[in-house]
Design a protein around this motif. Structure first.
Motif, mmCIF file in Angstrom:
data_model
loop_
_atom_site.group_PDB
_atom_site.id
_atom_site.type_symbol
_atom_site.label_atom_id
_atom_site.label_comp_id
_atom_site.label_asym_id
_atom_site.label_seq_id
_atom_site.Cartn_x
_atom_site.Cartn_y
_atom_site.Cartn_z
ATOM 1 N N TRP A 69 13.134 -42.696 -8.635
ATOM 2 C CA TRP A 69 12.644 -44.491 -8.448
ATOM 3 C C TRP A 69 10.882 -43.693 -8.909
ATOM 4 O O TRP A 69 10.452 -42.993 -8.903
ATOM 5 C CB TRP A 69 12.465 -44.972 -7.715
ATOM 6 N N ASN A 70 11.102 -43.538 -10.501
ATOM 7 C CA ASN A 70 9.270 -43.186 -10.830
ATOM 8 C C ASN A 70 8.408 -44.671 -10.588
ATOM 9 O O ASN A 70 8.157 -45.641 -11.132
ATOM 10 C CB ASN A 70 9.574 -43.114 -12.516
ATOM 11 N N GLY A 71 7.772 -45.131 -9.202
ATOM 12 C CA GLY A 71 6.973 -45.563 -9.214
ATOM 13 C C GLY A 71 6.178 -44.546 -8.260
ATOM 14 O O GLY A 71 5.868 -43.752 -8.482
ATOM 15 N N GLU A 72 5.326 -46.413 -7.835
ATOM 16 C CA GLU A 72 3.876 -45.216 -7.412
ATOM 17 C C GLU A 72 3.779 -45.772 -5.958
ATOM 18 O O GLU A 72 4.547 -47.003 -5.642
ATOM 19 C CB GLU A 72 2.653 -45.706 -7.916
ATOM 20 N N VAL A 73 3.240 -44.721 -4.688
ATOM 21 C CA VAL A 73 3.121 -45.542 -2.925
ATOM 22 C C VAL A 73 1.572 -45.177 -2.932
ATOM 23 O O VAL A 73 1.172 -44.491 -3.630
ATOM 24 C CB VAL A 73 4.876 -44.281 -2.698
ATOM 25 N N ILE A 74 1.040 -45.939 -1.825
ATOM 26 C CA ILE A 74 -0.274 -45.103 -1.671
ATOM 27 C C ILE A 74 0.474 -44.741 -0.253
ATOM 28 O O ILE A 74 0.598 -44.771 0.629
ATOM 29 C CB ILE A 74 -1.375 -46.771 -0.905
ATOM 30 N N TYR A 75 -0.402 -43.238 -0.350
ATOM 31 C CA TYR A 75 -0.373 -42.028 0.623
ATOM 32 C C TYR A 75 -1.601 -41.389 0.754
ATOM 33 O O TYR A 75 -2.247 -41.174 -0.127
ATOM 34 C CB TYR A 75 0.704 -41.014 0.345
ATOM 35 N N LEU A 76 -1.960 -41.791 2.220
ATOM 36 C CA LEU A 76 -3.105 -41.198 2.482
ATOM 37 C C LEU A 76 -4.390 -41.521 1.128
ATOM 38 O O LEU A 76 -5.158 -40.879 1.106
ATOM 39 C CB LEU A 76 -2.937 -39.602 2.738
ATOM 40 N N GLY A 77 -4.779 -43.055 1.160
ATOM 41 C CA GLY A 77 -5.262 -43.644 0.256
ATOM 42 C C GLY A 77 -5.031 -43.345 -0.689
ATOM 43 O O GLY A 77 -6.001 -43.373 -1.662
ATOM 44 N N GLU A 78 -4.495 -42.229 -1.441
ATOM 45 C CA GLU A 78 -4.387 -42.417 -2.863
ATOM 46 C C GLU A 78 -3.031 -42.778 -3.618
ATOM 47 O O GLU A 78 -1.720 -43.081 -3.235
ATOM 48 C CB GLU A 78 -4.131 -40.828 -3.238
ATOM 49 N N ARG A 79 -3.064 -43.060 -4.588
ATOM 50 C CA ARG A 79 -1.395 -42.829 -5.314
ATOM 51 C C ARG A 79 -1.078 -42.681 -5.960
ATOM 52 O O ARG A 79 -0.889 -41.059 -6.747
ATOM 53 C CB ARG A 79 -1.784 -44.345 -6.336
ATOM 54 N N VAL A 80 0.601 -42.222 -5.142
ATOM 55 C CA VAL A 80 0.824 -41.486 -5.331
ATOM 56 C C VAL A 80 3.059 -41.290 -5.654
ATOM 57 O O VAL A 80 3.443 -41.933 -5.761
ATOM 58 C CB VAL A 80 1.359 -39.770 -3.568
ATOM 59 N N SER A 81 3.003 -40.977 -7.096
ATOM 60 C CA SER A 81 4.025 -40.692 -7.869
ATOM 61 C C SER A 81 5.482 -40.819 -6.644
ATOM 62 O O SER A 81 5.911 -39.386 -6.040
ATOM 63 C CB SER A 81 4.181 -40.178 -9.371
ATOM 64 N N THR A 82 6.905 -41.446 -6.432
ATOM 65 C CA THR A 82 7.445 -40.780 -5.539
ATOM 66 C C THR A 82 8.293 -39.921 -6.917
ATOM 67 O O THR A 82 9.423 -39.592 -5.719
ATOM 68 C CB THR A 82 8.827 -42.362 -6.350
ATOM 69 N N LEU A 83 7.577 -39.290 -7.779
ATOM 70 C CA LEU A 83 8.772 -37.985 -7.745
ATOM 71 C C LEU A 83 7.461 -36.549 -8.095
ATOM 72 O O LEU A 83 8.359 -35.797 -8.192
ATOM 73 C CB LEU A 83 8.878 -37.844 -9.839
ATOM 74 N N ALA A 84 6.742 -36.926 -6.794
ATOM 75 C CA ALA A 84 5.933 -35.901 -7.220
ATOM 76 C C ALA A 84 5.357 -36.421 -5.622
ATOM 77 O O ALA A 84 3.977 -36.136 -5.461
ATOM 78 C CB ALA A 84 4.746 -35.608 -7.808
ATOM 79 N N LEU A 85 6.124 -36.426 -4.454
ATOM 80 C CA LEU A 85 5.366 -37.016 -3.257
ATOM 81 C C LEU A 85 5.669 -34.684 -2.263
ATOM 82 O O LEU A 85 6.279 -34.487 -2.592
ATOM 83 C CB LEU A 85 7.015 -37.595 -2.469
ATOM 84 N N PRO A 86 4.809 -35.209 -1.838
ATOM 85 C CA PRO A 86 4.167 -33.870 -0.999
ATOM 86 C C PRO A 86 5.275 -33.835 0.508
ATOM 87 O O PRO A 86 5.647 -34.762 0.702
ATOM 88 C CB PRO A 86 2.651 -34.527 -0.576
ATOM 89 N N TRP A 87 5.440 -31.944 0.212
ATOM 90 C CA TRP A 87 6.849 -32.627 1.233
ATOM 91 C C TRP A 87 6.164 -33.032 3.134
ATOM 92 O O TRP A 87 6.865 -33.403 3.715
ATOM 93 C CB TRP A 87 6.005 -30.913 2.116
ATOM 94 N N HIS A 88 5.419 -33.531 3.226
ATOM 95 C CA HIS A 88 4.826 -33.680 4.576
ATOM 96 C C HIS A 88 4.775 -35.342 4.577
ATOM 97 O O HIS A 88 4.483 -36.225 5.914
ATOM 98 C CB HIS A 88 3.202 -33.632 5.129
ATOM 99 N N TYR A 89 5.261 -36.344 2.971
ATOM 100 C CA TYR A 89 5.489 -36.849 3.694
ATOM 101 C C TYR A 89 6.117 -38.036 4.676
ATOM 102 O O TYR A 89 5.787 -38.932 5.371
ATOM 103 C CB TYR A 89 6.079 -38.155 2.111
ATOM 104 N N ALA A 90 7.087 -37.316 4.739
ATOM 105 C CA ALA A 90 8.228 -38.102 5.930
ATOM 106 C C ALA A 90 7.841 -37.847 6.753
ATOM 107 O O ALA A 90 7.945 -38.878 7.522
ATOM 108 C CB ALA A 90 9.447 -37.658 5.660
ATOM 109 N N PRO A 91 7.707 -37.082 7.244
ATOM 110 C CA PRO A 91 6.551 -36.340 8.773
ATOM 111 C C PRO A 91 5.563 -36.684 9.136
ATOM 112 O O PRO A 91 5.264 -37.648 10.154
ATOM 113 C CB PRO A 91 6.555 -34.741 8.517
ATOM 114 N N VAL A 92 5.061 -36.956 8.382
ATOM 115 C CA VAL A 92 3.687 -38.248 8.552
ATOM 116 C C VAL A 92 3.596 -39.433 8.716
ATOM 117 O O VAL A 92 3.514 -40.127 8.964
ATOM 118 C CB VAL A 92 2.304 -37.938 7.537
#
Length: 546
Positions: free
Chosen positions: A278-301
């Protein structure tokens, strides 16, 4: 001094009474709350998925009845339907109930749906209670474990409307419970029951195949390290084939998409899950991040910031205790049934998260796709808390630490209940320790869109006009939440589309949530007249323009 049989009898009656009372009260809470929530992004699509499969099954089993159902006229055919590979074990029966009782109004349907989701959640809570009762040999600790799940604010809210992740959590937990029963005393009957439970989880979401891996791994541990391993090898050798056959048959029966080509369609569904993008965007740690390029720590955080602090602390303690026991004396740790269950719980929690990180899987809307690992987190957390308490009983210097930790955890639970009551029915925007302004800045908030209902109700209560003109950041969410409002209130609203010319003299209300829109809405849309801020988190703004 009562004889042992009498003491056992009265203790069992006491357990039965309190357990029934607990779950009766939980159902009563559901009856009081199920009417309060809005309609989320996914619910209309989920309803359609169920209708598609119901139409297909009805056409095979009762074609005349199916052709007379007006609702099926506009329902897509399962062949070529984009989401025909989704599991429908929950959605399809709900679709049949919808047709059999002839629901005419959308509010009636969504209220029925929300209560049905909650009933499935209660089944999951019951399964978790039983796992805890077996692992800790205490029905009281089993009820405490269930309470930890109920007092997890996001899970409590989503237990009324999240027909995907919460339903899968409940079915997966039931699958783990039937696995624990099979490991306790292997038999053909228990293998068959576990096969049905595993198939049910797969028929909700194909990721339920993880239960097969957990089953094989745990049976291997039982054979290698369990008591009377030689005798049990024959029992498991007979039980596993029964389990496998039942899983295959039950999965096909409960998933109409598989009927025409079971193997090919199952492999297609599995491949679609692996390749989902799903090529969308999420707000993560104050930034717009592509769902195709989520950092490894997305779920743990996300897990850390949306789970009560005491649960996380106890989980870390339980994880360390399990790792220490296994690494220090691996054979001795695995010789006990409780030790092997500890390994099961760690695997249940860690394996899916590791897979998501290693495979760069797309997840979004927080960590909802991984909700099914949360009961494992709670089991490990209770293991950590119980270990600390036992140390406090053995060592005098540890007693103040154990009592202090228990007191702080209890205070946080009371505080969490108070916050849930205050935020109701918007518990889904809960953040455990982040101040509201920090949560606003760092993360998505009401990504489900439920707050639109409360905003619409506020407009209806404060403006007596017979026609209320509204538009929103997402018009579909306004339509969704109007669908659950009372018909006479719903009839007053007119939904405007972006770019539609406003009629002279007509008031217009703009409703905006904060999913992928972290910043404030511009004054050009109107002045802000109402802000919904559960937990101090800005979930929805209502702007008024002429």
């Amino acid at each position: 001094m009562l004889p042992i049989p009498l003491r056992t009898f009265f203790a069992a009656r006491q357990r039965s009474f309190y357990v029934r009372l607990y779950f009766g009260l939980l159902l009563l809470v559901g009856l009081f709350c199920y009417k309060d929530y809005g309609v989320s992004w996914d619910e209309p699509v989920d309803r359609t998925n169920g209708m598609v499969s119901a139409k297909y099954v009805g056409g095979l089993v009762a074609p005349e009845w199916t052709s007379n159902q007006a609702a099926f006229t506009d329902t897509p055919d399962i062949h070529g339907y984009r989401e025909n590979d989704h599991g429908v074990l929950f959605e399809m029966p709900l679709a049949f109930v919808d047709q059999l009782i002839d629901i005419r109004d959308s509010r009636t349907y969504y209220l029925l749906r929300h209560f049905a989701v909650f009933l499935v959640f209660v089944v999951g809570v019951w399964a978790l209670y039983n796992i805890g009762r077996v692992r800790f040999n205490s029905w009281r600790l089993g009820l405490l474990l269930s309470t930890l799940l109920v007092l997890s604010p996001r899970f409590f809210a989503e237990a009324f409307y999240n027909g995907k992740d919460i339903v899968f959590l409940a079915f997966f937990t039931m699958g783990v419970y039937t696995l624990v029963r099979l490991l306790q005393r292997p038999s053909l009957a228990r293998a068959a029951v576990h096969g049905v439970a595993t198939a049910a989880a797969i028929d909700v979401r194909i990721l339920g195949v993880l239960l097969i891996a957990l089953t094989v791994g745990m049976v291997g541990l039982e054979v290698l390290f369990g008591a009377d391993a030689r005798a049990r090898r024959w029992q498991f050798a007979r039980a596993l084939p029964v389990f496998g056959v039942v899983v295959v048959v039950a999965v096909i029966i409960g998933w109409p998409y598989l009927w025409e080509a079971p193997i090919d369609n199952f492999l297609t569904s599995l491949e679609n899950m692996k390749r989902f993008r799903w090529n969308g965007e999420v707000i993560y740690l104050g930034e717009r991040v592509s769902t195709l390029a989520l950092p490894w720590h997305y779920a743990p955080v996300w897990i850390a910031v949306t789970t009560p602090v005491a649960y996380i602390g106890a989980f870390l303690l339980g994880s360390l205790a399990t790792a220490f026991a296994v690494l220090r004396h691996p054979i001795a740790a695995l010789r006990t049934f409780e030790g092997r269950l500890n390994v099961l719980f760690i695997g249940w929690f860690a394996l899916p998260i590791v897979m998501v990180i290693a495979l760069h899987s797309v997840i979004y809307d927080g960590w909802r796709h991984l909700y099914f690992v949360y009961p494992a987190l709670l089991l490990v957390a209770l293991r950590g808390a119980w270990a600390l308490w036992q140390q406090g009983q053995r060592l005098r210097w540890m007693r103040p630490v154990a009592v202090g930790a228990a007191g702080l955890a209890g205070l946080e639970m009371v505080y969490t209940v108070g916050r849930m009551v205050q935020a109701h029915p918007q518990e889904q925007v809960y953040f455990s320790f982040l101040p509201g302004e920090e949560a606003d800045r760092l993360f998505e908030r009401d990504y489900w869109g439920l707050s639109y209902r409360q905003g619409l109700e506020w407009v209806a209560q404060h403006d007596p006009a017979p026609q209320l003109n509204v538009m929103g950041q997402n018009g579909g969410l306004i339509e969704n939440n109007l669908a659950i409002m009372k018909p006479e209130v719903r009839a007053r609203f007119r939904v405007w589309q972006p770019g539609q010319e406003q009629e002279a003299g007509k008031q217009l209300y703009f409703l905006g949530a904060y999913r992928t829109h972290p910043e404030a809405y511009p004054p050009s849309l109107g002045g802000e007249i109402y802000t919904l801020k559960p937990y101090g988190v800005t979930a929805l703004s209502v702007l008024h323009a002429w």
